[in-house]
Design a protein around this motif. Structure first.
Motif, mmCIF file in Angstrom:
data_model
loop_
_atom_site.group_PDB
_atom_site.id
_atom_site.type_symbol
_atom_site.label_atom_id
_atom_site.label_comp_id
_atom_site.label_asym_id
_atom_site.label_seq_id
_atom_site.Cartn_x
_atom_site.Cartn_y
_atom_site.Cartn_z
ATOM 1 N N ASP A 235 2.397 52.367 -13.617
ATOM 2 C CA ASP A 235 0.943 52.161 -13.514
ATOM 3 C C ASP A 235 0.236 52.535 -14.814
ATOM 4 O O ASP A 235 -0.682 51.856 -15.253
ATOM 5 N N GLY A 236 0.692 53.635 -15.403
ATOM 6 C CA GLY A 236 0.104 54.063 -16.674
ATOM 7 C C GLY A 236 0.321 53.029 -17.771
ATOM 8 O O GLY A 236 -0.602 52.698 -18.517
ATOM 9 N N LEU A 237 1.526 52.499 -17.854
ATOM 10 C CA LEU A 237 1.824 51.466 -18.856
ATOM 11 C C LEU A 237 1.022 50.192 -18.588
ATOM 12 O O LEU A 237 0.561 49.537 -19.527
ATOM 13 N N LYS A 238 0.843 49.876 -17.318
ATOM 14 C CA LYS A 238 0.057 48.686 -16.963
ATOM 15 C C LYS A 238 -1.398 48.855 -17.415
ATOM 16 O O LYS A 238 -1.992 47.931 -17.981
ATOM 17 N N ARG A 239 -1.960 50.047 -17.200
ATOM 18 C CA ARG A 239 -3.338 50.312 -17.635
ATOM 19 C C ARG A 239 -3.442 50.259 -19.160
ATOM 20 O O ARG A 239 -4.400 49.731 -19.714
ATOM 21 N N ILE A 240 -2.442 50.815 -19.831
ATOM 22 C CA ILE A 240 -2.434 50.793 -21.297
ATOM 23 C C ILE A 240 -2.379 49.355 -21.797
ATOM 24 O O ILE A 240 -3.090 48.986 -22.731
ATOM 25 N N ARG A 241 -1.552 48.527 -21.178
ATOM 26 C CA ARG A 241 -1.446 47.121 -21.596
ATOM 27 C C ARG A 241 -2.757 46.373 -21.357
ATOM 28 O O ARG A 241 -3.167 45.550 -22.170
ATOM 29 N N ARG A 242 -3.415 46.655 -20.229
ATOM 30 C CA ARG A 242 -4.705 46.014 -19.947
ATOM 31 C C ARG A 242 -5.750 46.429 -20.977
ATOM 32 O O ARG A 242 -6.502 45.608 -21.485
ATOM 33 N N LEU A 243 -5.783 47.723 -21.277
ATOM 34 C CA LEU A 243 -6.710 48.223 -22.287
ATOM 35 C C LEU A 243 -6.394 47.604 -23.645
ATOM 36 O O LEU A 243 -7.302 47.209 -24.389
ATOM 37 N N ALA A 244 -5.115 47.504 -23.967
ATOM 38 C CA ALA A 244 -4.705 46.911 -25.245
ATOM 39 C C ALA A 244 -5.178 45.465 -25.340
ATOM 40 O O ALA A 244 -5.667 45.033 -26.386
ATOM 41 N N TRP A 245 -5.058 44.731 -24.252
ATOM 42 C CA TRP A 245 -5.521 43.342 -24.251
ATOM 43 C C TRP A 245 -7.030 43.281 -24.502
ATOM 44 O O TRP A 245 -7.494 42.463 -25.301
ATOM 45 N N ALA A 246 -7.783 44.154 -23.841
ATOM 46 C CA ALA A 246 -9.241 44.167 -24.014
ATOM 47 C C ALA A 246 -9.624 44.543 -25.446
ATOM 48 O O ALA A 246 -10.483 43.892 -26.061
ATOM 49 N N CYS B 174 -11.282 43.053 -30.988
ATOM 50 C CA CYS B 174 -10.953 42.987 -32.418
ATOM 51 C C CYS B 174 -11.081 41.562 -32.945
ATOM 52 O O CYS B 174 -11.624 41.343 -34.032
ATOM 53 N N LEU B 175 -10.585 40.596 -32.174
ATOM 54 C CA LEU B 175 -10.715 39.195 -32.582
ATOM 55 C C LEU B 175 -12.169 38.786 -32.690
ATOM 56 O O LEU B 175 -12.583 38.121 -33.655
ATOM 57 N N LEU B 176 -12.971 39.186 -31.703
ATOM 58 C CA LEU B 176 -14.407 38.897 -31.750
ATOM 59 C C LEU B 176 -15.033 39.536 -32.984
ATOM 60 O O LEU B 176 -15.823 38.915 -33.693
ATOM 61 N N GLY B 177 -14.653 40.775 -33.251
ATOM 62 C CA GLY B 177 -15.167 41.479 -34.427
ATOM 63 C C GLY B 177 -14.806 40.789 -35.726
ATOM 64 O O GLY B 177 -15.630 40.690 -36.638
#
Length: 182
Positions: A8-19, A24-27
């Protein structure tokens, strides 16, 4: 992927990383294109120069605006470097690479980028005002140098990231040592 991290922790980290990577791309798009759009519009330049820099007598023909663009590309390039490091850091996180040296390197470079941004922003502004007033008669040229709380916070945030990068580097070193014992 270390066993000490929950699924679950890794899943949250991956979701945060995607966001974060999306932001960053928008920036990159906004920060990378805005200076060119800004300097192409003399009225906008005059308005900003008057309101933010208290400069009313300035040169807005193509030459000074190109020099202004070049000066503004200093903080722009530092910002793009910092975004690239953040993109790379969260790319490591998205791949589950958490306690390794590679994310520590990106975090360190991000910290250095933030520290550099704290210097590049006031220097860029000084060069912009100089570019816009250089063509004025002697005595009417302006040299403006200003520091703000934003510059100070960027420096402090950069130093915080440098410290965290050192902690992450040490954690990665310890994790590597522990992995050798198994």
């Amino acid at each position: 992927m270390p066993n000490s991290f929950s699924a679950d922790g890794l899943k949250r980290i991956r979701r945060l990383a995607w966001a974060v990577r999306s932001l960053c791309l928008l920036g990159v798009v906004v920060i990378g294109t805005l200076p060119f759009i800004f300097w192409a519009q003399p009225d906008w330049v005059a308005d900003v120069a008057s309101r933010l820099w208290a400069v009313n007598k300035l040169q807005l023909d193509l030459g000074p605006r190109l020099w202004g663009l070049a000066a503004s590309l200093l903080p722009t390039s530092v910002s793009l470097f910092a975004l690239w490091q953040m993109w790379s850091l969260f790319g490591c996180f998205a791949q589950g690479e958490l306690l390794t040296r590679r994310p520590a390197q990106h975090l360190r470079r991000l910290g250095l980028g933030m520290c550099a941004l704290a210097a590049a922003q006031p220097l860029g502004q000084t060069l912009v005002v100089l570019a816009l007033t250089w063509g004025n008669p002697k005595g009417e040229r302006q040299l403006v140098f200003g520091l703000s709380g934003d510059h100070y916070l960027a420096l402090l945030f950069g130093l915080l990231l440098l410290a965290l990068a050192q902690v992450l580097h040490e954690a990665a070193r310890v994790a590597d040592e522990n992995a050798e014992f198994v």
